[in-house]
Design a protein around this motif. Structure first.
Motif, PDB file in Angstrom:
ATOM      1  N   ILE A 174       0.837  -1.202   0.000  1.00  0.00           N
ATOM      2  CA  ILE A 174       0.000   0.000   0.000  1.00  0.00           C
ATOM      3  C   ILE A 174       0.873   1.253   0.000  1.00  0.00           C
ATOM      4  CG2 ILE A 174      -1.684   1.317   1.342  1.00  0.00           C
ATOM      5  CD1 ILE A 174      -2.814  -1.360   2.313  1.00  0.00           C
ATOM      6  N   GLY A 175       1.967   1.224   0.770  1.00  0.00           N
ATOM      7  CA  GLY A 175       2.884   2.365   0.787  1.00  0.00           C
ATOM      8  C   GLY A 175       3.556   2.575  -0.556  1.00  0.00           C
ATOM      9  N   ALA A 176       3.973   1.479  -1.186  1.00  0.00           N
ATOM     10  CA  ALA A 176       4.600   1.594  -2.501  1.00  0.00           C
ATOM     11  C   ALA A 176       3.614   2.113  -3.536  1.00  0.00           C
ATOM     12  CB  ALA A 176       5.133   0.224  -2.929  1.00  0.00           C
ATOM     13  N   ALA A 177       2.356   1.674  -3.423  1.00  0.00           N
ATOM     14  CA  ALA A 177       1.329   2.169  -4.345  1.00  0.00           C
ATOM     15  C   ALA A 177       1.133   3.662  -4.176  1.00  0.00           C
ATOM     16  CB  ALA A 177       0.024   1.422  -4.098  1.00  0.00           C
ATOM     17  N   ASP A 178       1.207   4.130  -2.939  1.00  0.00           N
ATOM     18  CA  ASP A 178       1.076   5.569  -2.666  1.00  0.00           C
ATOM     19  C   ASP A 178       2.165   6.355  -3.401  1.00  0.00           C
ATOM     20  OD1 ASP A 178       0.550   8.054  -1.639  1.00  0.00           O
ATOM     21  OD2 ASP A 178       1.077   7.558   0.426  1.00  0.00           O
ATOM     22  N   LEU A 179       3.414   5.926  -3.246  1.00  0.00           N
ATOM     23  CA  LEU A 179       4.526   6.623  -3.913  1.00  0.00           C
ATOM     24  C   LEU A 179       4.407   6.547  -5.427  1.00  0.00           C
ATOM     25  CD1 LEU A 179       7.567   5.549  -1.693  1.00  0.00           C
ATOM     26  CD2 LEU A 179       6.361   7.745  -1.693  1.00  0.00           C
ATOM     27  N   TRP A 180       4.054   5.352  -5.936  1.00  0.00           N
ATOM     28  CA  TRP A 180       3.954   5.174  -7.387  1.00  0.00           C
ATOM     29  C   TRP A 180       2.856   6.041  -7.979  1.00  0.00           C
ATOM     30  CZ3 TRP A 180      -0.146   2.680 -10.115  1.00  0.00           C
ATOM     31  CH2 TRP A 180       0.093   2.549 -11.488  1.00  0.00           C
ATOM     32  N   LEU A 181       1.720   6.115  -7.303  1.00  0.00           N
ATOM     33  CA  LEU A 181       0.607   6.902  -7.828  1.00  0.00           C
ATOM     34  C   LEU A 181       0.921   8.393  -7.809  1.00  0.00           C
ATOM     35  CD1 LEU A 181      -2.409   4.991  -6.241  1.00  0.00           C
ATOM     36  CD2 LEU A 181      -1.860   5.161  -8.674  1.00  0.00           C
ATOM     37  N   ARG A 182       1.619   8.853  -6.800  1.00  0.00           N
ATOM     38  CA  ARG A 182       1.984  10.275  -6.771  1.00  0.00           C
ATOM     39  C   ARG A 182       2.886  10.615  -7.963  1.00  0.00           C
ATOM     40  NH1 ARG A 182       3.294  12.034  -0.533  1.00  0.00           N
ATOM     41  NH2 ARG A 182       1.698  10.759   0.488  1.00  0.00           N
ATOM     42  N   ASP A 183       3.789   9.690  -8.258  1.00  0.00           N
ATOM     43  CA  ASP A 183       4.693   9.943  -9.382  1.00  0.00           C
ATOM     44  C   ASP A 183       3.967   9.789 -10.716  1.00  0.00           C
ATOM     45  OD1 ASP A 183       7.497  10.280 -10.440  1.00  0.00           O
ATOM     46  OD2 ASP A 183       7.019   8.301 -11.276  1.00  0.00           O
ATOM     47  N   ALA A 184       3.144   8.742 -10.838  1.00  0.00           N
ATOM     48  CA  ALA A 184       2.458   8.474 -12.102  1.00  0.00           C
ATOM     49  C   ALA A 184       1.429   9.549 -12.424  1.00  0.00           C
ATOM     50  CB  ALA A 184       1.788   7.105 -12.045  1.00  0.00           C
ATOM     51  N   LEU A 185       0.770  10.046 -11.389  1.00  0.00           N
ATOM     52  CA  LEU A 185      -0.261  11.067 -11.607  1.00  0.00           C
ATOM     53  C   LEU A 185       0.280  12.468 -11.443  1.00  0.00           C
ATOM     54  CD1 LEU A 185      -3.197   9.321  -9.705  1.00  0.00           C
ATOM     55  CD2 LEU A 185      -2.743   9.328 -12.164  1.00  0.00           C
ATOM     56  N   ASP A 186       1.593  12.557 -11.226  1.00  0.00           N
ATOM     57  CA  ASP A 186       2.257  13.854 -11.105  1.00  0.00           C
ATOM     58  C   ASP A 186       1.591  14.717 -10.036  1.00  0.00           C
ATOM     59  OD1 ASP A 186       4.234  15.654 -11.693  1.00  0.00           O
ATOM     60  OD2 ASP A 186       3.055  16.684 -13.244  1.00  0.00           O
ATOM     61  N   ALA A 187       1.292  14.042  -8.887  1.00  0.00           N
ATOM     62  CA  ALA A 187       0.648  14.803  -7.805  1.00  0.00           C
ATOM     63  C   ALA A 187       1.625  15.790  -7.189  1.00  0.00           C
ATOM     64  CB  ALA A 187       0.118  13.856  -6.731  1.00  0.00           C
ATOM     65  N   GLY A 188       2.841  15.335  -6.895  1.00  0.00           N
ATOM     66  CA  GLY A 188       3.865  16.219  -6.364  1.00  0.00           C
ATOM     67  C   GLY A 188       3.644  16.648  -4.939  1.00  0.00           C
TER      68      GLY A 188
ATOM     69  N   LEU B 295      -9.714  16.252   2.021  1.00  0.00           N
ATOM     70  CA  LEU B 295     -10.653  17.363   2.124  1.00  0.00           C
ATOM     71  C   LEU B 295     -11.074  17.880   0.757  1.00  0.00           C
ATOM     72  CD1 LEU B 295      -9.036  19.318   5.104  1.00  0.00           C
ATOM     73  CD2 LEU B 295     -10.884  17.627   5.150  1.00  0.00           C
ATOM     74  N   SER B 296     -10.316  17.535  -0.263  1.00  0.00           N
ATOM     75  CA  SER B 296     -10.692  17.942  -1.617  1.00  0.00           C
ATOM     76  C   SER B 296     -10.565  16.743  -2.547  1.00  0.00           C
ATOM     77  CB  SER B 296      -9.789  19.079  -2.102  1.00  0.00           C
ATOM     78  OG  SER B 296      -8.425  18.696  -2.021  1.00  0.00           O
ATOM     79  N   PRO B 297     -11.424  15.732  -2.366  1.00  0.00           N
ATOM     80  CA  PRO B 297     -11.303  14.497  -3.150  1.00  0.00           C
ATOM     81  C   PRO B 297     -11.513  14.711  -4.635  1.00  0.00           C
ATOM     82  CG  PRO B 297     -13.369  14.541  -1.934  1.00  0.00           C
ATOM     83  CD  PRO B 297     -12.556  15.697  -1.441  1.00  0.00           C
ATOM     84  N   GLY B 298     -12.284  15.726  -5.020  1.00  0.00           N
ATOM     85  CA  GLY B 298     -12.522  15.974  -6.435  1.00  0.00           C
ATOM     86  C   GLY B 298     -11.242  16.287  -7.180  1.00  0.00           C
ATOM     87  N   ARG B 299     -10.369  17.068  -6.554  1.00  0.00           N
ATOM     88  CA  ARG B 299      -9.106  17.432  -7.178  1.00  0.00           C
ATOM     89  C   ARG B 299      -8.180  16.246  -7.316  1.00  0.00           C
ATOM     90  NH1 ARG B 299      -5.777  21.723  -3.840  1.00  0.00           N
ATOM     91  NH2 ARG B 299      -5.595  19.859  -2.538  1.00  0.00           N
ATOM     92  N   ASP B 300      -8.286  15.287  -6.410  1.00  0.00           N
ATOM     93  CA  ASP B 300      -7.406  14.121  -6.422  1.00  0.00           C
ATOM     94  C   ASP B 300      -8.210  12.845  -6.663  1.00  0.00           C
ATOM     95  OD1 ASP B 300      -5.065  15.655  -5.684  1.00  0.00           O
ATOM     96  OD2 ASP B 300      -5.955  15.806  -3.683  1.00  0.00           O
ATOM     97  N   ALA B 301      -9.264  12.947  -7.452  1.00  0.00           N
ATOM     98  CA  ALA B 301     -10.171  11.811  -7.646  1.00  0.00           C
ATOM     99  C   ALA B 301      -9.454  10.604  -8.223  1.00  0.00           C
ATOM    100  CB  ALA B 301     -11.339  12.221  -8.544  1.00  0.00           C
ATOM    101  N   ALA B 302      -8.593  10.811  -9.223  1.00  0.00           N
ATOM    102  CA  ALA B 302      -7.905   9.677  -9.846  1.00  0.00           C
ATOM    103  C   ALA B 302      -6.996   8.964  -8.847  1.00  0.00           C
ATOM    104  CB  ALA B 302      -7.088  10.163 -11.047  1.00  0.00           C
ATOM    105  N   TYR B 303      -6.292   9.755  -8.040  1.00  0.00           N
ATOM    106  CA  TYR B 303      -5.399   9.156  -7.041  1.00  0.00           C
ATOM    107  C   TYR B 303      -6.194   8.295  -6.063  1.00  0.00           C
ATOM    108  CZ  TYR B 303      -2.618   8.711  -2.825  1.00  0.00           C
ATOM    109  OH  TYR B 303      -1.974   8.208  -1.716  1.00  0.00           O
ATOM    110  N   TRP B 304      -7.264   8.859  -5.509  1.00  0.00           N
ATOM    111  CA  TRP B 304      -8.011   8.142  -4.489  1.00  0.00           C
ATOM    112  C   TRP B 304      -8.708   6.916  -5.068  1.00  0.00           C
ATOM    113  CZ3 TRP B 304      -6.442   8.695   0.064  1.00  0.00           C
ATOM    114  CH2 TRP B 304      -6.009   9.943   0.551  1.00  0.00           C
ATOM    115  N   ALA B 305      -9.137   6.982  -6.312  1.00  0.00           N
ATOM    116  CA  ALA B 305      -9.775   5.818  -6.931  1.00  0.00           C
ATOM    117  C   ALA B 305      -8.783   4.662  -7.068  1.00  0.00           C
ATOM    118  CB  ALA B 305     -10.342   6.204  -8.297  1.00  0.00           C
TER     119      ALA B 305
END
Length: 370
Positions: free
Chosen positions: A65-79, A85-95
């Motif tokens: 789960i931790g590795a998925a967190d890091l990978w998704l931030r990089d893949a989705l360019d979350a930064g 509190l703002s799930p709409g802005r990060d909808a793809a990440y949370w999904a």
């Protein structure tokens, strides 16, 4: 076995667990006997293996789960750290993160169930118990299935006694809620604490993996709890047989028999727990004493005990200690009853004797009645 039928009360998960145990332990009939040294050694190995592997399953799940967190931030360019509190802005990440976390948690749960069921089946086999189809409705075998799956005992009557008759509904509700959220709440609290410590230390990259020791430690604790409870339940038939045999050797008169059964009933109600060992004990006592169970007034039981002869007092007090020890863990209401019963007989309750009785039962040794 003479315990009350319990199969109709099983849900799908419990039925699956019981079927697993039946396939794993093919002995035709139960052999109630003291555990041998090799039996205890085998059980200790099963316990250690279950604790280590369940802890490892938790660590792997949390790491994924931790590795998925890091990978998704990089893949989705979350930064930045995604915000709830703002799930709409990060909808793809949370999904994506929610799906991966759910899958990893499900696989972790299935792995733990498999490991614990195998361990409990091994303990039952070492204890000489049978999971044959003829015993499928027995409360002890279904109780072992529930122990392996870490499922609470059902709220039901035991041979005419409702263990929850004096329990607060609010207390039972709070217990149920806490039982359900124990893993999530503990993990959440530790993650928050770890986040504060790591953030202050400039180790933000480790934040996604803060749950690894939490999940590993909690799973190991759950495994230890499950195996301990399984040992107590697997040893129940031996402890009950010896307790009833000791009572029969005491040759109590009719009043003494009624006193013994009433004292046990009061302790079962005090425990507020339909434990399978209590089911077995009440069944054996009803048959041996030829009496029906009832819920007495403790003051009347205490007075009768105080005026009984020394041999009756000794037999009843020994049975009360065994009854309390059969649950495997302490209960303040039961302890108060034991202290009061000993005081009525002019004695002092010995806590060491209780610990010895619990240890003896958990190790499948003889003379559980003391």
């Amino acid at each position: 076995m003479e315990t009350e039928a319990d199969e109709k009360r099983l849900n799908a998960v419990e039925r699956t667990g019981l079927a697993f145990l039946q396939r794993s332990c093919q002995r035709d009939d139960s052999q109630v006997r003291p555990w041998r040294d090799e039996d205890r050694a085998r059980i200790r190995r099963l316990q250690a293996r279950a604790i280590v592997l369940c802890g490892l399953a938790g660590a792997v799940s949390a790491a994924l789960i931790g590795a998925a967190d890091l990978w998704l931030r990089d893949a989705l360019d979350a930064g930045r750290e995604p915000s709830l509190l703002s799930p709409g802005r990060d909808a793809a990440y949370w999904a994506w993160f929610g799906g991966i976390a759910l899958l990893a948690s499900l696989l972790e749960l299935l792995a733990m169930y498999w490991l614990l069921l195998r361990s409990v089946a091994g303990i039952a086999d070492a204890a000489g118990l049978s999971f044959s189809q003829a015993d499928a409705e027995d409360a002890l075998t279904t109780g072992l299935s529930r122990a392996a799956l870490d499922i609470p005992n059902p709220r039901r009557s035991l041979h005419g006694i409702d263990p929850y008759v004096r329990a607060s509904r609010l207390k039972l509700l709070v217990y149920t809620v806490l039982y359900r959220i124990k893993v999530g709440a503990t993990s959440f609290i530790v993650r928050i604490l770890a986040r504060r410590v790591l953030a202050r230390g400039g180790l933000r990259m480790l934040l996604p993996f803060a749950a690894v020791p939490v999940f590993a430690g909690w799973n190991a604790l759950i495994a230890w709890w499950v195996i301990r409870e399984a040992r107590v339940r697997a040893a129940g038939p031996l402890a009950v047989s010896e307790a009833v045999a000791a009572l029969e050797r005491a040759r109590l008169d009719d009043d003494g028999k009624r006193l013994a059964l009433d004292a046990v009933a009061e302790l079962v109600v005090a425990a507020e727990d339909a434990h399978p060992n209590y089911d077995l004990l009440l069944a054996r006592l009803r048959k041996a004493l030829g009496l029906e169970t009832r819920i007495p007034e403790w003051s009347a039981v205490r007075d009768q005990l105080a005026h009984a002869d020394a041999s009756t007092q000794h037999a009843v007090l020994g049975l009360m200690v065994t009854t309390t020890a059969l649950r495997g863990r302490g209960c303040r209401r039961q302890r108060r009853l034991l202290e009061d019963a000993h005081a009525a007989c002019g004695q002092t309750f010995d806590s060491d004797a209780m610990r010895t009785a619990r240890q003896r039962i958990a190790e499948g040794r003889c003379d559980a009645g003391g």
